[in-house]
Write an enzyme that holds these catalytic residues in place. Structure first.
Site, PDB file in Angstrom:
ATOM      1  N   LYS A  13     -39.973  -3.520   8.776  1.00  0.00           N
ATOM      2  CA  LYS A  13     -38.939  -4.352   9.415  1.00  0.00           C
ATOM      3  C   LYS A  13     -37.915  -3.488  10.151  1.00  0.00           C
ATOM      4  O   LYS A  13     -37.607  -3.727  11.314  1.00  0.00           O
ATOM      5  CB  LYS A  13     -38.221  -5.232   8.370  1.00  0.00           C
ATOM      6  CG  LYS A  13     -39.144  -6.169   7.613  1.00  0.00           C
ATOM      7  CD  LYS A  13     -38.397  -7.048   6.629  1.00  0.00           C
ATOM      8  CE  LYS A  13     -37.660  -6.296   5.527  1.00  0.00           C
ATOM      9  NZ  LYS A  13     -38.544  -5.554   4.605  1.00  0.00           N
ATOM     10  N   ARG A  88     -33.612 -13.892   2.039  1.00  0.00           N
ATOM     11  CA  ARG A  88     -34.571 -13.327   1.100  1.00  0.00           C
ATOM     12  C   ARG A  88     -34.839 -14.244  -0.071  1.00  0.00           C
ATOM     13  O   ARG A  88     -35.626 -13.908  -0.948  1.00  0.00           O
ATOM     14  CB  ARG A  88     -33.949 -12.066   0.549  1.00  0.00           C
ATOM     15  CG  ARG A  88     -34.800 -10.852   0.747  1.00  0.00           C
ATOM     16  CD  ARG A  88     -34.016  -9.788   0.120  1.00  0.00           C
ATOM     17  NE  ARG A  88     -34.640  -8.554  -0.082  1.00  0.00           N
ATOM     18  CZ  ARG A  88     -34.576  -7.557   0.772  1.00  0.00           C
ATOM     19  NH1 ARG A  88     -34.048  -7.687   1.944  1.00  0.00           N
ATOM     20  NH2 ARG A  88     -35.076  -6.410   0.427  1.00  0.00           N
ATOM     21  N   ARG A 123     -41.103   7.906   3.214  1.00  0.00           N
ATOM     22  CA  ARG A 123     -40.017   7.449   4.097  1.00  0.00           C
ATOM     23  C   ARG A 123     -38.827   8.404   4.053  1.00  0.00           C
ATOM     24  O   ARG A 123     -38.424   8.896   3.009  1.00  0.00           O
ATOM     25  CB  ARG A 123     -39.547   6.057   3.668  1.00  0.00           C
ATOM     26  CG  ARG A 123     -38.268   5.676   4.419  1.00  0.00           C
ATOM     27  CD  ARG A 123     -38.030   4.215   4.469  1.00  0.00           C
ATOM     28  NE  ARG A 123     -37.841   3.604   3.166  1.00  0.00           N
ATOM     29  CZ  ARG A 123     -37.634   2.306   3.001  1.00  0.00           C
ATOM     30  NH1 ARG A 123     -37.616   1.501   4.039  1.00  0.00           N
ATOM     31  NH2 ARG A 123     -37.486   1.820   1.796  1.00  0.00           N
ATOM     32  N   ARG A 156     -34.232   7.313   0.172  1.00  0.00           N
ATOM     33  CA  ARG A 156     -33.435   6.265  -0.445  1.00  0.00           C
ATOM     34  C   ARG A 156     -33.584   6.280  -1.962  1.00  0.00           C
ATOM     35  O   ARG A 156     -34.647   6.575  -2.490  1.00  0.00           O
ATOM     36  CB  ARG A 156     -33.878   4.897   0.097  1.00  0.00           C
ATOM     37  CG  ARG A 156     -33.069   4.487   1.301  1.00  0.00           C
ATOM     38  CD  ARG A 156     -33.604   3.284   1.999  1.00  0.00           C
ATOM     39  NE  ARG A 156     -33.901   2.132   1.143  1.00  0.00           N
ATOM     40  CZ  ARG A 156     -34.269   0.948   1.617  1.00  0.00           C
ATOM     41  NH1 ARG A 156     -34.373   0.767   2.924  1.00  0.00           N
ATOM     42  NH2 ARG A 156     -34.541  -0.043   0.803  1.00  0.00           N
ATOM     43  N   ARG A 167     -39.685  -3.990  -6.620  1.00  0.00           N
ATOM     44  CA  ARG A 167     -39.225  -4.699  -5.411  1.00  0.00           C
ATOM     45  C   ARG A 167     -40.342  -5.565  -4.826  1.00  0.00           C
ATOM     46  O   ARG A 167     -40.085  -6.648  -4.305  1.00  0.00           O
ATOM     47  CB  ARG A 167     -38.728  -3.687  -4.365  1.00  0.00           C
ATOM     48  CG  ARG A 167     -37.377  -3.077  -4.755  1.00  0.00           C
ATOM     49  CD  ARG A 167     -37.100  -1.769  -4.044  1.00  0.00           C
ATOM     50  NE  ARG A 167     -37.014  -1.906  -2.610  1.00  0.00           N
ATOM     51  CZ  ARG A 167     -37.214  -0.909  -1.749  1.00  0.00           C
ATOM     52  NH1 ARG A 167     -37.522   0.301  -2.190  1.00  0.00           N
ATOM     53  NH2 ARG A 167     -37.107  -1.121  -0.467  1.00  0.00           N
TER      54      ARG A 167
HETATM   55  P1  AP5 Z   1     -39.346   0.502   7.171  1.00  0.00           P
HETATM   56  O1  AP5 Z   1     -39.300   0.141   8.621  1.00  0.00           O
HETATM   57  O2  AP5 Z   1     -38.210   1.274   6.596  1.00  0.00           O
HETATM   58  O3  AP5 Z   1     -39.657  -0.806   6.298  1.00  0.00           O
HETATM   59  P2  AP5 Z   1     -38.711  -2.000   5.876  1.00  0.00           P
HETATM   60  O4  AP5 Z   1     -39.542  -3.235   5.958  1.00  0.00           O
HETATM   61  O5  AP5 Z   1     -37.432  -1.991   6.643  1.00  0.00           O
HETATM   62  O6  AP5 Z   1     -38.502  -1.616   4.340  1.00  0.00           O
HETATM   63  P3  AP5 Z   1     -37.216  -1.679   3.408  1.00  0.00           P
HETATM   64  O7  AP5 Z   1     -37.544  -0.904   2.166  1.00  0.00           O
HETATM   65  O8  AP5 Z   1     -35.986  -1.293   4.160  1.00  0.00           O
HETATM   66  O9  AP5 Z   1     -37.202  -3.167   3.059  1.00  0.00           O
HETATM   67  P4  AP5 Z   1     -36.454  -3.846   1.928  1.00  0.00           P
HETATM   68  O10 AP5 Z   1     -36.562  -5.227   2.424  1.00  0.00           O
HETATM   69  O11 AP5 Z   1     -36.911  -3.616   0.559  1.00  0.00           O
HETATM   70  O12 AP5 Z   1     -35.032  -3.098   1.912  1.00  0.00           O
HETATM   71  P5  AP5 Z   1     -33.599  -3.556   2.302  1.00  0.00           P
HETATM   72  O13 AP5 Z   1     -32.881  -2.389   2.830  1.00  0.00           O
HETATM   73  O14 AP5 Z   1     -33.648  -4.814   3.110  1.00  0.00           O
HETATM   74  O15 AP5 Z   1     -40.733   1.295   6.926  1.00  0.00           O
HETATM   75  C1  AP5 Z   1     -41.072   1.852   5.662  1.00  0.00           C
HETATM   76  C2  AP5 Z   1     -41.754   3.220   5.860  1.00  0.00           C
HETATM   77  O16 AP5 Z   1     -43.011   3.023   6.507  1.00  0.00           O
HETATM   78  C3  AP5 Z   1     -40.976   4.181   6.766  1.00  0.00           C
HETATM   79  O17 AP5 Z   1     -41.133   5.488   6.292  1.00  0.00           O
HETATM   80  C4  AP5 Z   1     -41.628   4.002   8.141  1.00  0.00           C
HETATM   81  O18 AP5 Z   1     -41.501   5.151   8.946  1.00  0.00           O
HETATM   82  C5  AP5 Z   1     -43.078   3.735   7.752  1.00  0.00           C
HETATM   83  N1  AP5 Z   1     -43.764   2.857   8.717  1.00  0.00           N
HETATM   84  C6  AP5 Z   1     -43.228   1.858   9.464  1.00  0.00           C
HETATM   85  N2  AP5 Z   1     -44.178   1.274  10.234  1.00  0.00           N
HETATM   86  C7  AP5 Z   1     -45.343   1.926   9.923  1.00  0.00           C
HETATM   87  C8  AP5 Z   1     -46.698   1.780  10.379  1.00  0.00           C
HETATM   88  N3  AP5 Z   1     -47.045   0.842  11.286  1.00  0.00           N
HETATM   89  N4  AP5 Z   1     -47.641   2.595   9.851  1.00  0.00           N
HETATM   90  C9  AP5 Z   1     -47.299   3.537   8.932  1.00  0.00           C
HETATM   91  N5  AP5 Z   1     -46.041   3.730   8.467  1.00  0.00           N
HETATM   92  C10 AP5 Z   1     -45.078   2.930   8.960  1.00  0.00           C
HETATM   93  O19 AP5 Z   1     -32.999  -3.959   0.886  1.00  0.00           O
HETATM   94  C11 AP5 Z   1     -32.725  -3.002  -0.127  1.00  0.00           C
HETATM   95  C12 AP5 Z   1     -32.060  -3.686  -1.308  1.00  0.00           C
HETATM   96  O20 AP5 Z   1     -30.825  -4.298  -0.895  1.00  0.00           O
HETATM   97  C13 AP5 Z   1     -32.848  -4.842  -1.955  1.00  0.00           C
HETATM   98  O21 AP5 Z   1     -33.787  -4.375  -2.902  1.00  0.00           O
HETATM   99  C14 AP5 Z   1     -31.711  -5.674  -2.574  1.00  0.00           C
HETATM  100  O22 AP5 Z   1     -31.252  -5.110  -3.778  1.00  0.00           O
HETATM  101  C15 AP5 Z   1     -30.599  -5.549  -1.538  1.00  0.00           C
HETATM  102  N6  AP5 Z   1     -30.645  -6.612  -0.506  1.00  0.00           N
HETATM  103  C16 AP5 Z   1     -30.786  -6.434   0.839  1.00  0.00           C
HETATM  104  N7  AP5 Z   1     -30.805  -7.629   1.476  1.00  0.00           N
HETATM  105  C17 AP5 Z   1     -30.665  -8.579   0.517  1.00  0.00           C
HETATM  106  C18 AP5 Z   1     -30.641  -9.991   0.559  1.00  0.00           C
HETATM  107  N8  AP5 Z   1     -30.750 -10.683   1.705  1.00  0.00           N
HETATM  108  N9  AP5 Z   1     -30.503 -10.660  -0.630  1.00  0.00           N
HETATM  109  C19 AP5 Z   1     -30.380  -9.995  -1.803  1.00  0.00           C
HETATM  110  N10 AP5 Z   1     -30.406  -8.646  -1.902  1.00  0.00           N
HETATM  111  C20 AP5 Z   1     -30.551  -7.940  -0.751  1.00  0.00           C
HETATM  112 ZN    ZN Z   2     -35.391  -1.788   6.068  1.00  0.00          ZN
END
Ligand code: AP5
Ligand code: ZN
Length: 215
Positions: A13, A88, A123, A156, A167
């Site tokens: 994402k 989410r 990552r 991270r 997760r």
């Molecule tokens: P990346 O692009 O970083 O993936 P992402 O989908 O953004 O993953 P996140 O871990 O950020 O998602 P998340 O939803 O768990 O975390 P968030 O920060 O929202 O890609 C991942 C890796 O793969 C990278 O190394 C990238 O380079 C690689 N990659 C990308 N594309 C690729 C491809 N095509 N092929 C190969 N490799 C590739 O949330 C974190 C925490 O915050 C949650 O756990 C929760 O505690 C809290 N939180 C955030 N939002 C909420 C909400 N709305 N409600 C409640 N809690 C929340």
């Molecule tokens: Zn992300």
């Protein structure tokens, strides 16, 4: 244009959000990045959410909804925005609907769990901007350094395998129900599912073309 990027942790994402911002000129709203910034700054919010995030659980709907409402009221959101990691849960999506925020397009990026575990281990993130790399699949130009600023990249705190698996479980239980919520929502919302396995540029092409208006 108002867009939601839906997908499991590590689906890509954040990576694709950078391209959508550039292509369509709308700001990315990543609740995860906002919470991590609050932790880094040591604010009251940051202190409240750190343990929850490190454990891989979700922050309460109440905190998130308030954070998002404040953010989308800002001037730069007048022409639209891109949600990354929000909503989410069903209550978060309902809150958005009740606030009268109509979504034009939901893009789901689909990646299976085992590929995700591998991605997370490699990552690396630039904390200042949220720019994301992967040591093998999307490396920075200089190892360990951000391409734009030259600053250090970090791992991270929630990217250890045990937390990643937690997760993923949370995603399947609490976030995956949003797929049918948005497929069935009344109104103008379009829904597209993009297979997220493949090179970053290949996924980019699919995401951008899904978002272009139908002619
Ligand atoms: P990346 O692009 O970083 O993936 P992402 O989908 O953004 O993953 P996140 O871990 O950020 O998602 P998340 O939803 O768990 O975390 P968030 O920060 O929202 O890609 C991942 C890796 O793969 C990278 O190394 C990238 O380079 C690689 N990659 C990308 N594309 C690729 C491809 N095509 N092929 C190969 N490799 C590739 O949330 C974190 C925490 O915050 C949650 O756990 C929760 O505690 C809290 N939180 C955030 N939002 C909420 C909400 N709305 N409600 C409640 N809690 C929340
Ligand atoms: Zn992300």
């Amino acid at each position: 244009m108002r867009v939601i990027l839906l997908g499991a942790p590590g689906a890509g994402k954040g990576t694709q959000a950078q391209f959508i911002m550039e292509e369509f000129g709308i700001p990315q709203i990543s609740t995860g990045d906002m919470l991590r910034a609050a932790i880094k700054e040591g604010t009251e919010l940051g202190q409240k959410v750190k343990a929850v995030m490190d454990s891989g659980s979700l922050v309460s709907d109440e905190i998130i909804i308030e954070l998002v409402k404040e953010r989308i009221a800002k001037d730069d959101c007048a022409k639209g925005f891109l949600f990354d990691g929000f909503p989410r849960t069903i209550p978060q999506a309902e809150a958005l609907r009740e606030a009268g925020v109509a979504i034009d397009h939901v893009i789901e990026i689909a990646v299976d769990d085992e590929a995700i575990v591998e991605r997370m281990a490699g990552r690396r993130v630039h904390p200042g901007s949220g720019r994301t790399y992967h040591v093998v699949y999307n490396p920075s130009k200089v190892e360990g350094k951000d391409d734009v600023t030259g600053e250090d990249l970090i791992q991270r705190d929630d990217d250890i395998e045990e937390t990643v698996r937690k997760r993923l479980g949370v995603y399947h239980d609490q976030t995956a129900p949003l797929v049918s919520f948005y497929k069935n929502i009344e109104g103008q919302t379009r829904y597209s599912r993009v297979e997220g396995i493949g090179g970053v540029d290949e996924i980019k092409a699919k995401v951008i073309s899904a978002l272009k208006p139908v002619t």
